[in-house]
Design a protein around this motif. Structure first.
Motif, PDB file in Angstrom:
ATOM      1  N   ASP A  97       4.464  -1.713 -40.254  1.00 32.49           N
ATOM      2  CA  ASP A  97       4.404  -0.694 -41.303  1.00 32.49           C
ATOM      3  C   ASP A  97       5.071  -1.115 -42.611  1.00 32.49           C
ATOM      4  OD1 ASP A  97       3.065   0.956 -39.552  1.00 32.49           O
ATOM      5  OD2 ASP A  97       4.802   2.188 -39.054  1.00 32.49           O
ATOM      6  N   LEU A  98       5.465  -2.379 -42.754  1.00 33.83           N
ATOM      7  CA  LEU A  98       6.219  -2.798 -43.940  1.00 33.83           C
ATOM      8  C   LEU A  98       5.432  -2.702 -45.238  1.00 33.83           C
ATOM      9  CD1 LEU A  98       8.352  -5.811 -42.702  1.00 33.83           C
ATOM     10  CD2 LEU A  98       9.067  -3.451 -43.130  1.00 33.83           C
ATOM     11  N   GLY A  99       4.178  -3.043 -45.230  1.00 30.84           N
ATOM     12  CA  GLY A  99       3.356  -2.929 -46.428  1.00 30.84           C
ATOM     13  C   GLY A  99       3.814  -3.824 -47.563  1.00 30.84           C
ATOM     14  N   ALA A 100       3.568  -3.360 -48.788  1.00 29.01           N
ATOM     15  CA  ALA A 100       3.856  -4.158 -49.983  1.00 29.01           C
ATOM     16  C   ALA A 100       5.324  -4.136 -50.385  1.00 29.01           C
ATOM     17  CB  ALA A 100       3.004  -3.649 -51.149  1.00 29.01           C
ATOM     18  N   ASP A 101       6.103  -3.199 -49.834  1.00 30.05           N
ATOM     19  CA  ASP A 101       7.517  -3.074 -50.190  1.00 30.05           C
ATOM     20  C   ASP A 101       8.389  -3.126 -48.931  1.00 30.05           C
ATOM     21  OD1 ASP A 101       9.949  -2.564 -51.414  1.00 30.05           O
ATOM     22  OD2 ASP A 101       9.581  -0.412 -51.644  1.00 30.05           O
ATOM     23  N   PRO A 102       8.543  -4.312 -48.346  1.00 27.06           N
ATOM     24  CA  PRO A 102       9.323  -4.415 -47.105  1.00 27.06           C
ATOM     25  C   PRO A 102      10.742  -3.877 -47.234  1.00 27.06           C
ATOM     26  CG  PRO A 102       8.188  -6.479 -47.546  1.00 27.06           C
ATOM     27  CD  PRO A 102       7.996  -5.601 -48.747  1.00 27.06           C
ATOM     28  N   ALA A 103      11.417  -4.171 -48.347  1.00 23.75           N
ATOM     29  CA  ALA A 103      12.794  -3.706 -48.520  1.00 23.75           C
ATOM     30  C   ALA A 103      12.861  -2.186 -48.531  1.00 23.75           C
ATOM     31  CB  ALA A 103      13.389  -4.278 -49.814  1.00 23.75           C
ATOM     32  N   GLY A 104      11.969  -1.561 -49.249  1.00 30.68           N
ATOM     33  CA  GLY A 104      11.941  -0.097 -49.306  1.00 30.68           C
ATOM     34  C   GLY A 104      11.618   0.525 -47.962  1.00 30.68           C
ATOM     35  N   MET A 105      10.656  -0.054 -47.265  1.00 27.86           N
ATOM     36  CA  MET A 105      10.280   0.489 -45.952  1.00 27.86           C
ATOM     37  C   MET A 105      11.415   0.324 -44.940  1.00 27.86           C
ATOM     38  SD  MET A 105       7.378   1.923 -46.262  1.00 27.86           S
ATOM     39  CE  MET A 105       6.915   2.164 -44.569  1.00 27.86           C
ATOM     40  N   LEU A 106      12.080  -0.823 -44.948  1.00 26.65           N
ATOM     41  CA  LEU A 106      13.202  -1.038 -44.021  1.00 26.65           C
ATOM     42  C   LEU A 106      14.355  -0.088 -44.331  1.00 26.65           C
ATOM     43  CD1 LEU A 106      13.165  -4.940 -43.797  1.00 26.65           C
ATOM     44  CD2 LEU A 106      12.575  -3.328 -41.967  1.00 26.65           C
ATOM     45  N   ALA A 107      14.651   0.104 -45.600  1.00 31.77           N
ATOM     46  CA  ALA A 107      15.721   1.030 -45.996  1.00 31.77           C
ATOM     47  C   ALA A 107      15.369   2.448 -45.552  1.00 31.77           C
ATOM     48  CB  ALA A 107      15.944   0.985 -47.501  1.00 31.77           C
ATOM     49  N   ALA A 108      14.134   2.861 -45.790  1.00 28.28           N
ATOM     50  CA  ALA A 108      13.700   4.201 -45.382  1.00 28.28           C
ATOM     51  C   ALA A 108      13.779   4.357 -43.874  1.00 28.28           C
ATOM     52  CB  ALA A 108      12.278   4.459 -45.873  1.00 28.28           C
ATOM     53  N   HIS A 109      13.409   3.315 -43.142  1.00 26.18           N
ATOM     54  CA  HIS A 109      13.436   3.396 -41.676  1.00 26.18           C
ATOM     55  C   HIS A 109      14.857   3.560 -41.143  1.00 26.18           C
ATOM     56  CE1 HIS A 109      12.345   2.803 -37.531  1.00 26.18           C
ATOM     57  NE2 HIS A 109      13.302   1.907 -37.446  1.00 26.18           N
ATOM     58  N   VAL A 110      15.782   2.764 -41.637  1.00 28.05           N
ATOM     59  CA  VAL A 110      17.143   2.825 -41.111  1.00 28.05           C
ATOM     60  C   VAL A 110      17.841   4.130 -41.483  1.00 28.05           C
ATOM     61  CG1 VAL A 110      18.529   1.712 -42.920  1.00 28.05           C
ATOM     62  CG2 VAL A 110      19.101   1.334 -40.530  1.00 28.05           C
ATOM     63  N   LEU A 111      17.410   4.764 -42.566  1.00 26.97           N
ATOM     64  CA  LEU A 111      18.030   6.019 -42.997  1.00 26.97           C
ATOM     65  C   LEU A 111      17.211   7.252 -42.603  1.00 26.97           C
ATOM     66  CD1 LEU A 111      19.249   4.940 -46.541  1.00 26.97           C
ATOM     67  CD2 LEU A 111      20.563   5.036 -44.409  1.00 26.97           C
ATOM     68  N   SER A 112      16.174   7.051 -41.845  1.00 28.86           N
ATOM     69  CA  SER A 112      15.281   8.140 -41.452  1.00 28.86           C
ATOM     70  C   SER A 112      16.012   9.244 -40.703  1.00 28.86           C
ATOM     71  CB  SER A 112      14.170   7.580 -40.565  1.00 28.86           C
ATOM     72  OG  SER A 112      13.458   8.615 -39.948  1.00 28.86           O
TER      73      SER A 112
ATOM     74  N   ALA B 175      17.658  -0.452 -50.397  1.00 31.96           N
ATOM     75  CA  ALA B 175      16.399  -1.148 -50.694  1.00 31.96           C
ATOM     76  C   ALA B 175      16.620  -2.253 -51.722  1.00 31.96           C
ATOM     77  CB  ALA B 175      15.348  -0.152 -51.183  1.00 31.96           C
ATOM     78  N   ASP B 176      17.420  -1.988 -52.737  1.00 32.39           N
ATOM     79  CA  ASP B 176      17.712  -3.010 -53.752  1.00 32.39           C
ATOM     80  C   ASP B 176      18.433  -4.202 -53.127  1.00 32.39           C
ATOM     81  OD1 ASP B 176      16.552  -1.397 -55.688  1.00 32.39           O
ATOM     82  OD2 ASP B 176      18.480  -0.729 -56.535  1.00 32.39           O
TER      83      ASP B 176
END
Length: 191
Positions: free
Chosen positions: A76-91, A177-178
């Protein structure tokens, strides 16, 4: 997060064992958890556990993969892996889950056998597939991202550090994400 199944459909013996193992390993350490307890929780004979999974290490491996679901995260990483990983860990979904993956990790880190399984899952299911999406220093960058995510997860979900309890979509997620973007080589470090 563990999968939820339709409660009207009977679970196979193998699925019941796996669900029982995820539950046990999230409440007890690897060394404290016995196959007989898991078998009793699943309503099966311990010999059936051995037939389905072979050993405690293999059952732990399967339970860890079920709880963490890294394949879904990576896919599910898509075009923004950093953003997706950050969103996942903070879900927020982790707060509602019966079993938090960090519970299994924390309870079993001190066991050499469990640590070997944990290391294998992190490398095979997270570091290697994430590294395949990166250019330079791929394995090192992916491993550093895993360390950052696990550290945030532990401080947030286990130690409940107040500064990390913000929900998704806020300043914390953007900062994470940054930071991940720099680690993953998506942006240049400003340091």
């Amino acid at each position: 997060m563990t999968k939820t199944r339709d409660s009207s459909a009977p679970a196979s013996g193998r699925e019941r064992i796996l669900e029982a193992a995820v539950g046990r390993f999230s409440r007890q350490s690897y060394d404290q958890t016995g196959l007989r307890e898991i078998a009793a929780d699943a309503g099966v004979d311990v010999a059936y556990v051995h037939r389905c999974f072979g050993s405690k290490e293999q059952l732990f491996h399967a339970a860890l993969k079920r709880a963490v679901q890294t394949e879904k995260v990576i896919n599910d990483l898509g075009a923004d892996p950093a953003g997706m990983l950050a969103a996942h860990v903070l879900s927020d979904a982790k707060a509602d889950a019966e079993v938090r993956p960090m519970d299994i990790l924390i309870r079993s880190l001190t066991s050499p056998k469990a640590a070997a399984v944990l290391r294998t899952v992190v490398i095979e299911d997270f570091v290697t597939p994430l590294g395949a999406q990166l250019d330079t220093n791929a394995a090192q960058r992916a491993a550093l991202a895993a360390a950052l995510l696990m550290g945030v997860g532990i401080l947030r979900d286990v130690l409940e550090l107040p500064a990390l309890t913000e929900g998704p979509g806020g300043a914390l997620e953007r900062s994470l994400a940054d930071t991940l973007a720099v680690v993953l080589g998506q942006t240049k470090s400003k340091i």
